[in-house]
Design a protein around this motif. Structure first.
Motif, mmCIF file in Angstrom:
data_model
loop_
_atom_site.group_PDB
_atom_site.id
_atom_site.type_symbol
_atom_site.label_atom_id
_atom_site.label_comp_id
_atom_site.label_asym_id
_atom_site.label_seq_id
_atom_site.Cartn_x
_atom_site.Cartn_y
_atom_site.Cartn_z
ATOM 1 N N LEU A 160 0.901 -1.137 -0.029
ATOM 2 C CA LEU A 160 0.045 0.083 0.107
ATOM 3 C C LEU A 160 0.996 1.219 -0.082
ATOM 4 O O LEU A 160 1.862 1.257 0.650
ATOM 5 C CB LEU A 160 -0.898 0.032 1.048
ATOM 6 C CG LEU A 160 -1.854 -1.208 1.373
ATOM 7 C CD1 LEU A 160 -2.760 -0.999 2.611
ATOM 8 C CD2 LEU A 160 -3.048 -0.881 0.308
ATOM 9 N N LEU A 161 0.472 2.280 -0.709
ATOM 10 C CA LEU A 161 1.249 3.603 -0.798
ATOM 11 C C LEU A 161 0.224 4.607 0.039
ATOM 12 O O LEU A 161 -0.928 4.738 -0.370
ATOM 13 C CB LEU A 161 1.254 3.903 -2.251
ATOM 14 C CG LEU A 161 1.984 5.207 -2.617
ATOM 15 C CD1 LEU A 161 3.281 5.502 -2.140
ATOM 16 C CD2 LEU A 161 1.540 5.777 -3.969
ATOM 17 N N ASN A 166 8.206 8.306 -0.192
ATOM 18 C CA ASN A 166 9.055 7.782 -1.424
ATOM 19 C C ASN A 166 9.152 6.337 -1.549
ATOM 20 O O ASN A 166 9.443 5.544 -0.394
ATOM 21 C CB ASN A 166 10.405 8.274 -1.454
ATOM 22 C CG ASN A 166 10.550 9.559 -1.489
ATOM 23 O OD1 ASN A 166 10.175 10.467 -2.241
ATOM 24 N ND2 ASN A 166 11.547 10.420 -0.724
ATOM 25 N N ILE A 167 8.922 5.666 -2.497
ATOM 26 C CA ILE A 167 8.709 4.098 -2.843
ATOM 27 C C ILE A 167 9.859 3.714 -3.747
ATOM 28 O O ILE A 167 9.574 4.095 -4.939
ATOM 29 C CB ILE A 167 7.458 3.770 -2.785
ATOM 30 C CG1 ILE A 167 6.625 4.067 -1.778
ATOM 31 C CG2 ILE A 167 7.623 2.147 -3.009
ATOM 32 C CD1 ILE A 167 6.916 3.406 -0.429
ATOM 33 N N GLY A 214 5.263 13.439 -3.309
ATOM 34 C CA GLY A 214 4.487 14.560 -3.880
ATOM 35 C C GLY A 214 4.131 14.232 -5.350
ATOM 36 O O GLY A 214 3.553 15.082 -5.980
ATOM 37 N N ASP A 215 4.162 13.003 -5.753
ATOM 38 C CA ASP A 215 3.833 12.559 -7.068
ATOM 39 C C ASP A 215 2.373 12.602 -7.128
ATOM 40 O O ASP A 215 1.863 12.094 -6.251
ATOM 41 C CB ASP A 215 4.511 11.179 -7.551
ATOM 42 C CG ASP A 215 5.811 11.076 -7.931
ATOM 43 O OD1 ASP A 215 6.496 12.305 -8.095
ATOM 44 O OD2 ASP A 215 6.424 10.039 -8.089
ATOM 45 N N ILE A 216 1.643 13.226 -8.205
ATOM 46 C CA ILE A 216 0.401 13.306 -8.338
ATOM 47 C C ILE A 216 -0.047 11.651 -8.722
ATOM 48 O O ILE A 216 0.245 11.132 -9.676
ATOM 49 C CB ILE A 216 -0.133 14.024 -9.364
ATOM 50 C CG1 ILE A 216 0.105 15.453 -8.964
ATOM 51 C CG2 ILE A 216 -1.544 13.921 -9.673
ATOM 52 C CD1 ILE A 216 -0.070 16.557 -9.941
ATOM 53 N N ILE A 217 -1.161 11.102 -7.923
ATOM 54 C CA ILE A 217 -1.590 9.761 -8.018
ATOM 55 C C ILE A 217 -2.703 10.088 -8.758
ATOM 56 O O ILE A 217 -3.100 8.960 -9.844
ATOM 57 C CB ILE A 217 -1.725 9.032 -6.776
ATOM 58 C CG1 ILE A 217 -0.419 8.754 -5.806
ATOM 59 C CG2 ILE A 217 -2.202 7.562 -6.913
ATOM 60 C CD1 ILE A 217 0.834 8.557 -6.672
ATOM 61 N N SER A 261 2.550 1.625 -9.328
ATOM 62 C CA SER A 261 3.682 0.863 -9.383
ATOM 63 C C SER A 261 4.829 1.728 -9.112
ATOM 64 O O SER A 261 4.955 2.800 -9.528
ATOM 65 C CB SER A 261 3.788 0.223 -10.813
ATOM 66 O OG SER A 261 4.856 -0.551 -11.117
ATOM 67 N N ALA A 262 5.479 1.137 -8.187
ATOM 68 C CA ALA A 262 6.927 1.814 -7.791
ATOM 69 C C ALA A 262 8.006 1.826 -9.008
ATOM 70 O O ALA A 262 7.847 0.990 -9.945
ATOM 71 C CB ALA A 262 7.363 1.028 -6.679
#
Length: 118
Positions: free
Chosen positions: A62-63, A114-115, A95-98, A89-90
């Protein structure tokens, strides 16, 4: 009269809100932010959502994610249903837009961690 505890800062002022002809009269706040919070809570309650989405290609499954800004409180369950459908997916950076503009709210859902990929 309505009573609330302010959640804007750690002080947790006990607010009283009375509706009158001019609008709302707020008492108990120690700053202007408390007054603004009380009026918004009475007229248009909003919340930040923190949650998780499914994650592939990582040691985690899970993220953790959150909304970049507040969303209308009455949309929380709809947004949670949308987030349950999302799978990413990693690698992913904080901060990345999901999800961009989730349910046309104008608010993005972003990663909070961060992953690295496995």
């Amino acid at each position: 009269m309505t009573e609330l505890i302010c959640i804007v800062c750690p002080v947790g002022c006990h607010l009283t809100i009375n509706k009158n002809e001019e609008g709302f009269k707020v008492g108990g706040n120690t700053c202007k932010r408390g007054e603004k919070y009380a009026i918004e809570e009475m007229t248009n309650p909003r919340r930040v959502i923190t949650s998780t989405v499914k994650l592939q290609n990582s040691y985690l499954h899970l993220l953790p994610v959150k909304t970049e800004d507040t969303i209308p409180k009455d949309m929380i369950f709809e947004i949670m249903e949308e987030l349950n459908k999302i799978e990413v997916s990693a690698p992913i950076n904080a901060g990345d837009i999901i999800v961009e503009n989730i349910l046309d709210t104008g608010v993005n859902v972003i990663s909070t961690k961060n992953i690295e990929a496995c």
